[in-house]
Enzyme design. Structure first.
Site, PDB file in Angstrom:
ATOM      1  N   ASN A   1     -13.891   1.483   0.809  1.00 52.65           N
ATOM      2  CA  ASN A   1     -13.066   2.688   0.869  1.00 52.65           C
ATOM      3  C   ASN A   1     -12.812   3.225  -0.539  1.00 52.65           C
ATOM      4  OD1 ASN A   1     -10.981   4.556   2.208  1.00 52.65           O
ATOM      5  ND2 ASN A   1      -9.759   3.528   0.639  1.00 52.65           N
ATOM      6  N   GLU A   2     -13.417   4.347  -0.846  1.00 58.30           N
ATOM      7  CA  GLU A   2     -13.111   5.151  -2.031  1.00 58.30           C
ATOM      8  C   GLU A   2     -13.515   4.527  -3.366  1.00 58.30           C
ATOM      9  OE1 GLU A   2      -9.000   6.348  -1.602  1.00 58.30           O
ATOM     10  OE2 GLU A   2      -9.528   7.877  -0.144  1.00 58.30           O
TER      11      GLU A   2
ATOM     12  N   TRP B   1       0.863  -1.192   0.000  1.00 59.61           N
ATOM     13  CA  TRP B   1       0.000   0.000   0.000  1.00 59.61           C
ATOM     14  C   TRP B   1       0.893   1.233   0.000  1.00 59.61           C
ATOM     15  CZ3 TRP B   1      -4.721  -1.444  -1.075  1.00 59.61           C
ATOM     16  CH2 TRP B   1      -5.715  -0.454  -1.167  1.00 59.61           C
ATOM     17  N   ASP B   2       0.293   2.421   0.020  1.00 58.45           N
ATOM     18  CA  ASP B   2       1.184   3.587  -0.051  1.00 58.45           C
ATOM     19  C   ASP B   2       1.844   3.908   1.295  1.00 58.45           C
ATOM     20  OD1 ASP B   2      -1.051   4.736   1.108  1.00 58.45           O
ATOM     21  OD2 ASP B   2      -1.375   6.255  -0.444  1.00 58.45           O
ATOM     22  N   TRP B   3       1.552   3.106   2.327  1.00 59.22           N
ATOM     23  CA  TRP B   3       2.250   3.203   3.609  1.00 59.22           C
ATOM     24  C   TRP B   3       2.785   1.846   4.056  1.00 59.22           C
ATOM     25  CZ3 TRP B   3      -0.879  -0.356   5.401  1.00 59.22           C
ATOM     26  CH2 TRP B   3      -2.236  -0.305   5.061  1.00 59.22           C
TER      27      TRP B   3
ATOM     28  N   GLU C   1     -11.216  11.566   6.111  1.00 63.16           N
ATOM     29  CA  GLU C   1      -9.793  11.344   5.831  1.00 63.16           C
ATOM     30  C   GLU C   1      -9.144  12.646   5.404  1.00 63.16           C
ATOM     31  OE1 GLU C   1      -8.321   8.468   3.111  1.00 63.16           O
ATOM     32  OE2 GLU C   1      -9.595   6.870   3.863  1.00 63.16           O
TER      33      GLU C   1
END
Ligand code: BMA
Length: 853
Positions: free
Chosen positions: A427-428, A192-194, A523
């Site tokens: 989510n999104e 993921w981006d983290w 968010e």
């Protein structure tokens, strides 16, 4: 157990019990198969003992086959693990033959073999699997053959040839695997981006044999229901029973403390059946006084005066509540390594930062039971996503069937938890469709919209509604308006409806005009680096520079490292030490300062927008920043580092989420200070008289230049009200020789009983332009309670510095350990800026530490 405030509160000892006489009919013998199993890879070259619950990576690490997967570049070095197939094997001895073989969680795609015969298959990490089979007397061999999740996902994608289901792969910067949307597994486990890519495999929850003669009690859940017209409570209890034959029985439900008891005569039909009973509560409950499980939740979407659109807020026990908090991601790539202590520390940290809500984000896992029990106990409200994130999903029969099972099981498992106030479908994914993240040609859009509605509305929503839990389809969404528009709104980020996600790394975060005045900010956030002490154990000396391979390897968000410095440089001088290590640690530090100040500004903007409607926008009723916790040691949006250490942001959150908070901002060179009160902090409808002392300091001295005091103002609970307004030029002209560059302001709220809430500050220029700001030389000393009048509460100890509240102590200092009997004193030898008065009181000083900033 007490939940804070009067939102939903328990009395310990209040519980639903099934009387003994009835329970005896349910007697089930359980044999746990947890513990040591053996594990091998597909060609047998690796064979090792493995713990269940657990996963392949953890077993390999424990047995010394691999190093710490989080060390340096090991996420990439150990990619091979998830491309292999692995088999878990155990042998057990039983005398009973008719049993259930129960897997509480299999990760993910597996064939289960018992004594050489296949008993079943699994394909969903979020399902509990129960197999009925005949064992043999004596030794039985149980094998679980796990297939590579990466190859499985890719095969599923190949098989789906009609049209593509984007995204195909994560961006290169994430160094992840492709097609995670084809497998019902933690979506962030493919990167993921983290977070790193560790597509886990294993038996991540318990395995057991269950034997029973007549009836098995599979699950009990209870939901309190409130009838507002009769002012009456009922409790709906659902009992899932597995019966060997149709059997008569009786169920007694009792809540002695509420003087409520009822017995039901019933028939348990052969097989698995859901039985529902309703217990009427005899007492009248005043939820604001009584500490009970009972609470009502409403999601209010109704017209607002002077504003187009609809409201979007939660009414808990009849009161509108501003949700303050953050977003939760998986606390580790390997779920078996998340101990109860880790969970408790993270959740307690949320409470300590004055949060009342966490959103369990849809790219992770439905958390373990203990997570929700702790939230129930601590009074943390949970917004629970279903596990779908940032992607389109297939709707072929097998996929829909497994999702249906997942959703039914998870809602059944979790619905008794009072902490969960809302469920959200994904989510999104509405936003991804509406704003075309995946370049879907217009002609094909209807196909994807149809799939979207089929998955989230016709299936998930339908199941959820049948079991009486509150639900909306996506986040962000326009809620009722999205529904009107066929479930995918033209602009799901519309500030007049629903919730929004908002990120901007380039615009100046100190300028509140850049933020959307939304109904609910679910968010928003900024990245920072963890502190050096967190990075050091997973890196070596050559990694310790902002431009090293390691530093760019750990950054999974495109251009993230540069964005942090660009944002920081708007207001701070960037580190320029000639000592490379100092320059690196200073840079880590300045990213945390930037993040803390940015999220502070944005959150305060949302809190002060609670009451206002400006140009049709406002009535913000929630601020959940992205993100609370970290999955590994890397830059991210988190306020708590991997390992539990608070970043500077978390200390700031303790203030900006305080129940009573003064918020300062400028509009057209006029300074406004608003007083934000949560209703729980002032239950009296009349509100209370508040004063606002404003103190002006010069950057060079600890003594105030002047102090102004506002007239007392009656501030109602649950509102944000302007309490101070003055043109900055006039304010400075009336205060010594202050200019924007030489002075700054601090302020706090007071009522007749003294200071309420934290002090806050307002800078009149960027610190990089401040005149008179000098290098501080600060020592942190452990001081024992006996030598100080107060009892280890560092805020009191630091009362001397409290007015000078605004600067930034390195978090290295804050991570120190502190026994209950000691407190911490910060000494600024030069009596100079910057000083921050916050130290985490549950932590402590074991040694004397000196530092200078
Ligand atoms: C949000 C989240 C996550 C992501 C975060 C930061 O949109 O839903 O998917 O990690 O942004 O980019």
């Amino acid at each position: 157990m007490t939940l804070r405030g009067n939102i939903f509160i328990f009395v310990s000892g209040v519980f639903l019990c099934l009387f003994d006489g009835v329970l005896s009919g349910f007697l089930t013998e359980t044999l746990s198969l947890n513990g040591k199993w053996s594990l091998s890879n597909s060609n047998g070259s690796l064979s090792l003992p493995a713990e269940v619950p657990g996963c392949v990576h953890s077993a390999l690490q424990k047995q010394g086959f691999i190093q710490d997967p989080y060390f340096r570049f090991n996420d990439v070095s150990y990619r091979w693990i998830a491309f292999d197939n692995w088999t878990y094997t155990t042998t057990f001895n039983v005398s009973k033959q008719k049993v259930l073989l129960v897997f509480d969680g299999v990760d993910t795609v597996a064939t289960i073999w018992l004594n050489g015969v296949i008993v079943g298959n699994t394909d969903n990490m979020f399902c509990r699997y129960v197999f009925r089979d005949t064992l043999k007397d004596g030794d039985n061999v149980l094998k679980v053959s796990l297939s590579s999740p990466v190859l499985y996902a890719s095969e599923q994608r190949e098989a789906h040839s009609a049209y593509r289901i984007p995204p195909e792969c994560p961006p290169d910067v994430q160094k992840g695997e492709c097609h995670v949307n084809f497998i019902r597994k933690e979506q962030s486990s493919f990167s993921w981006d983290w977070g790193p890519s560790f597509p886990t495999m294993g038996l991540w929850k318990g395995v057991q044999l269950e034997a029973f003669d007549v009836l098995q009690l599979v699950q009990v859940s209870s939901v309190p229901l409130y009838n507002s017209s009769l002012s009456e409570w009922r409790v709906q209890v659902e009992i899932l029973v597995d019966a060997v034959q149709t059997t008569n029985g009786q169920i007694t439900l009792s809540i002695p403390e509420l003087d409520s008891e009822q017995t039901f005569h019933t028939q348990f039909l052969f097989g698995k059946n859901k039985n529902t009973f309703v217990l009427h509560i005899n007492m009248v409950l005043d939820t604001s006084l009584l500490q009970v499980y009972f609470r009502t939740v409403e999601l209010v979407q109704e017209p607002i005066v002077r504003s187009p659109g609809l409201s979007f807020y939660f009414r808990i026990n009849g009161k509108p509540i501003f949700l303050k908090g953050s977003n939760w991601i998986p606390a580790h790539s390997f779920q078996d390594q998340i101990s109860p202590a880790v969970l408790r520390n993270l959740l307690q940290s949320a409470v300590d930062a004055n949060m009342n809500t966490l959103r369990v984000w849809g790219g992770g896992v439905y958390e373990q039971d203990l997570f929700y029990s702790i939230c129930d106990e601590l009074g943390i409200m949970i917004w629970q996503d279903f596990m779908f994130a940032c992607a389109m999903y297939p709707t072929v029969d097998d996929f829909i069937q497994t999702v249906r099972e997942e959703v039914s099981q998870q809602v059944q498992r979790l619905k008794s938890h009072p902490s969960i106030i809302i469920w959200s479908g994904n989510n999104e994914n509405e936003a991804a469709l509406a704003t075309d993240w995946f370049n879907i040609p217009a002609s094909q859009r209807p196909v994807y919209i149809k799939d979207y509605v089929m998955l989230y509305v016709n299936n998930i929503r339908k199941i959820v509604q049948d079991v009486i839990v509150r639900f909306f389809v996506s986040s962000p969404t326009n809620g009722a308006e999205s529904e009107q528009e066929g479930w995918v709104a033209a602009n799901p980020y519309d500030t007049h409806y629903g919730d929004t996600h908002f990120y901007s790394y380039i615009l100046d975060c100190w300028d509140w005009r850049t933020f959307p005045r939304t109904r609910f900010a679910s968010e928003y956030g900024f990245q920072s680096w963890p502190s050096f002490s967190t990075l050091q154990p997973v890196s070596i000396k050559e990694d310790w520079s902002y431009n090293s391979n390691f530093t760019s390897h750990r950054q999974h968000h495109e251009d993230g490292n540069r964005q942090m410095l660009l944002q920081a440089a708007l207001h701070f001088n960037l580190p320029n030490s000639t000592d490379p290590l100092k320059r690196f640690t200073d840079t880590l530090y300045i990213t945390q300062v930037m993040q803390a100040q940015c999220v502070k500004t944005q959150t305060e903007f949302y809190r002060r927008s609670q009451t206002e409607i400006i140009e049709g926008e406002g009535h913000t009723m929630g601020a959940l920043y992205w993100q609370l916790n970290d999955i590994w040691q890397a830059p991210s949006w988190s306020s708590i580092e991997f390992g539990g250490k608070w970043k500077m942001l978390h200390y700031f959150a303790q203030n900006f989420f305080a129940d009573v908070l003064p918020v300062g901002f400028e509009d057209a060179d006029t300074l406004f200070i608003l007083c934000c009160l949560r209703p729980e902090s002032r239950p009296d409808a009349q509100g209370c008289g508040m004063f606002l002392p404003v103190t002006v300091y010069s950057w060079t001295h600890l003594d105030p230049v002047c102090t102004l005091k506002s007239d007392p103002l009656l501030v109602p609970g649950g509102s944000a009200v302007a309490i101070f307004k003055q043109p900055v030029a006039a304010l400075l002209a009336g205060c010594g020789h202050c200019t924007r560059l030489t002075c700054l302001l601090t302020f706090h709220l007071e009522d007749s009983s003294g200071q309420q809430g934290p002090a806050n500050h307002h800078f009149l220029c960027s610190p990089k332009d401040a005149q008179g700001l000098q290098r501080a030389n600060i020592t942190v000393l452990p001081i024992f309670q006996t030598s100080l009048p107060n009892k280890g509460r560092s805020r009191e100890t630091l009362g001397h510095f409290r007015p000078l509240h605004s600067a930034f102590i390195p978090t290295e200092t804050k991570g120190m350990k502190c026994a209950k009997t000691c407190t911490i004193l910060i000494k600024d030898h030069m009596m100079n800026w910057p000083i921050l008065t916050l130290l985490h009181t549950s932590q402590s000083a074991t040694s004397l530490i000196s530092f200078a900033i």
